[in-house]
Design a protein around this motif. Structure first.
Motif, PDB file in Angstrom:
ATOM      1  N   GLU A  78     -44.601  29.696 -43.463  1.00  0.00           N
ATOM      2  CA  GLU A  78     -43.213  30.183 -43.481  1.00  0.00           C
ATOM      3  C   GLU A  78     -42.640  30.150 -44.895  1.00  0.00           C
ATOM      4  N   ASN A  79     -42.963  29.115 -45.661  1.00  0.00           N
ATOM      5  CA  ASN A  79     -42.476  29.020 -47.039  1.00  0.00           C
ATOM      6  C   ASN A  79     -43.032  30.152 -47.895  1.00  0.00           C
ATOM      7  N   ARG A  80     -44.309  30.462 -47.707  1.00  0.00           N
ATOM      8  CA  ARG A  80     -44.895  31.563 -48.474  1.00  0.00           C
ATOM      9  C   ARG A  80     -44.256  32.904 -48.107  1.00  0.00           C
ATOM     10  N   ILE A  81     -43.975  33.088 -46.826  1.00  0.00           N
ATOM     11  CA  ILE A  81     -43.334  34.336 -46.371  1.00  0.00           C
ATOM     12  C   ILE A  81     -41.947  34.475 -47.003  1.00  0.00           C
ATOM     13  N   ARG A  82     -41.174  33.400 -46.969  1.00  0.00           N
ATOM     14  CA  ARG A  82     -39.814  33.456 -47.531  1.00  0.00           C
ATOM     15  C   ARG A  82     -39.855  33.644 -49.050  1.00  0.00           C
ATOM     16  N   ASN A  99     -36.024  36.330 -43.440  1.00  0.00           N
ATOM     17  CA  ASN A  99     -35.283  37.218 -44.333  1.00  0.00           C
ATOM     18  C   ASN A  99     -35.077  36.569 -45.695  1.00  0.00           C
ATOM     19  N   SER A 100     -34.771  37.400 -46.700  1.00  0.00           N
ATOM     20  CA  SER A 100     -34.498  36.884 -48.036  1.00  0.00           C
ATOM     21  C   SER A 100     -33.141  36.193 -48.048  1.00  0.00           C
ATOM     22  N   THR A 101     -32.905  35.426 -49.074  1.00  0.00           N
ATOM     23  CA  THR A 101     -31.682  34.629 -49.180  1.00  0.00           C
ATOM     24  C   THR A 101     -30.430  35.516 -49.216  1.00  0.00           C
ATOM     25  N   GLY A 102     -29.380  35.035 -48.573  1.00  0.00           N
ATOM     26  CA  GLY A 102     -28.092  35.721 -48.638  1.00  0.00           C
ATOM     27  C   GLY A 102     -27.788  36.637 -47.481  1.00  0.00           C
ATOM     28  N   TYR A 103     -28.715  36.766 -46.544  1.00  0.00           N
ATOM     29  CA  TYR A 103     -28.497  37.638 -45.393  1.00  0.00           C
ATOM     30  C   TYR A 103     -27.714  36.928 -44.297  1.00  0.00           C
ATOM     31  N   SER A 104     -27.011  37.721 -43.494  1.00  0.00           N
ATOM     32  CA  SER A 104     -26.390  37.210 -42.277  1.00  0.00           C
ATOM     33  C   SER A 104     -27.471  37.073 -41.209  1.00  0.00           C
ATOM     34  N   GLY A 105     -27.103  36.561 -40.044  1.00  0.00           N
ATOM     35  CA  GLY A 105     -28.084  36.346 -38.990  1.00  0.00           C
ATOM     36  C   GLY A 105     -28.585  37.627 -38.370  1.00  0.00           C
ATOM     37  N   MET A 106     -29.516  37.461 -37.467  1.00  0.00           N
ATOM     38  CA  MET A 106     -30.103  38.589 -36.748  1.00  0.00           C
ATOM     39  C   MET A 106     -29.120  39.141 -35.729  1.00  0.00           C
ATOM     40  N   SER A 107     -29.367  40.369 -35.320  1.00  0.00           N
ATOM     41  CA  SER A 107     -28.579  40.991 -34.261  1.00  0.00           C
ATOM     42  C   SER A 107     -29.544  41.619 -33.259  1.00  0.00           C
ATOM     43  N   SER A 108     -29.213  41.481 -31.993  1.00  0.00           N
ATOM     44  CA  SER A 108     -30.061  42.093 -30.956  1.00  0.00           C
ATOM     45  C   SER A 108     -29.265  43.112 -30.149  1.00  0.00           C
ATOM     46  N   SER A 109     -28.319  43.758 -30.821  1.00  0.00           N
ATOM     47  CA  SER A 109     -27.501  44.773 -30.152  1.00  0.00           C
ATOM     48  C   SER A 109     -28.374  45.953 -29.733  1.00  0.00           C
ATOM     49  N   ASP A 110     -27.856  46.763 -28.834  1.00  0.00           N
ATOM     50  CA  ASP A 110     -28.610  47.919 -28.354  1.00  0.00           C
ATOM     51  C   ASP A 110     -28.957  48.878 -29.499  1.00  0.00           C
ATOM     52  N   GLY A 111     -28.006  49.032 -30.441  1.00  0.00           N
ATOM     53  CA  GLY A 111     -28.257  49.925 -31.568  1.00  0.00           C
ATOM     54  C   GLY A 111     -29.401  49.450 -32.428  1.00  0.00           C
ATOM     55  N   VAL A 112     -29.446  48.142 -32.686  1.00  0.00           N
ATOM     56  CA  VAL A 112     -30.527  47.573 -33.493  1.00  0.00           C
ATOM     57  C   VAL A 112     -31.848  47.692 -32.745  1.00  0.00           C
TER      58      VAL A 112
END
Length: 273
Positions: A103-107, A137-150
């Motif tokens: 996970e650290n390598r991915i980030r 995700n990279s630093t500074g992003y908001s959380g995930m969304s699972s809305s229908d549009g996404v």
């Protein structure tokens, strides 16, 4: 008698003078108007040709910009270390130490590319099921969304089966919860041996980056340029308030190159005056 002859001669001479003078004035006016209209059409054609050329160059620059991110995402899809790390974090019975290191390598990889390119708002590796705990995700992003549009957009990327998919600029980004307008490229990182380790790579490009590419495009003194998506939404404009608004001028379905409209190259936009 002599006086009468002189008077008649002068009267005939005056008539001839008036006729010749009027004829010359009319011919000069007609030739002048003809020259004016010919010159006007010529200038308009030249301006139109020059503007079309500039717009084609702008479209090529934008195409080149997006092609760079497609090439970068292709490298991610071929990265064997990343592929192994995604398998590791997707394996249920993996040790906590191995998982944390992966996970650290991915980030670090996400942060490394996002921080080295000022045109990128950020990057994500999203689990197809949109589970936040399985996504990165990279630093500074908001959380995930699972809305229908996404979900619908993620499904489009998955259905593309590893080919890049571009999404027009959205005011709040791909997930609809950011503060910066971005356009997004998505690509499924396939793994035929381990389907559970497949992830969706998202690269968010700032709308400002598009503005920088088009900064030198001049369309006359009062010309305006905007980018319009296929659904007629404005996805780039000098005025940010116009983003996502319907365009007052629609693109004809059979629009061809030339004039004030340029059809999409290999992307989703049209550029118009």
């Amino acid at each position: 008698m002599n006086m009468i002859k002189r008077f008649q001669f002068k009267a005939v001479g005056m008539k001839l003078f008036v006729i010749f003078f009027t004829t010359i004035v009319l011919l000069s006016s007609a030739l002048g108007l003809l020259s004016y209209f010919i010159s006007k059409d010529t200038v308009m054609d030249q301006v139109s040709e020059a503007t079309s050329g500039q717009m084609m160059q702008a479209a090529d620059k934008l195409d080149f910009l997006l092609a760079q991110y497609e090439a970068a995402s292709r490298q991610w899809a071929l990265d064997t270390v990343l592929r192994e790390d995604l398998v590791t974090v997707s394996t249920a019975d993996i040790g906590i130490r191995d998982k944390t290191q992966a996970e650290n390598r991915i980030r670090e990889k996400l942060n490394g590319m996002a921080s080295s390119d000022k045109r990128l708002q950020g990057m994500r590796l999203v689990a197809p099921n949109l589970q936040a705990q399985s996504s990165y995700n990279s630093t500074g992003y908001s959380g995930m969304s699972s809305s229908d549009g996404v979900k619908a957009k993620i499904d489009r990327i998955i259905q593309a089966d590893g080919e890049p998919v571009w999404f027009p600029t959205e005011i709040k980004g791909f997930m609809g919860n950011e503060n910066t307008a971005t356009m997004t490229m998505g690509r499924l990182l396939k793994n035929l041996k381990n389907p559970n380790a497949q992830y969706v790579l998202l690269m968010d490009v700032k709308d400002a980056a598009v503005g920088e590419v088009l900064a030198n495009l001049k369309i006359g003194n009062n010309g305006q340029m905007r980018i319009v998506a296929e659904d007629n939404r404005i996805v780039h404009d000098v005025d940010p308030a116009q983003l996502m608004q319907p365009s007052a001028i629609t693109v004809p379905p059979d629009a061809e190159e030339g004039g004030s409209t340029i059809p999409p190259t290999s992307r989703w936009w049209c550029i118009r005056l």
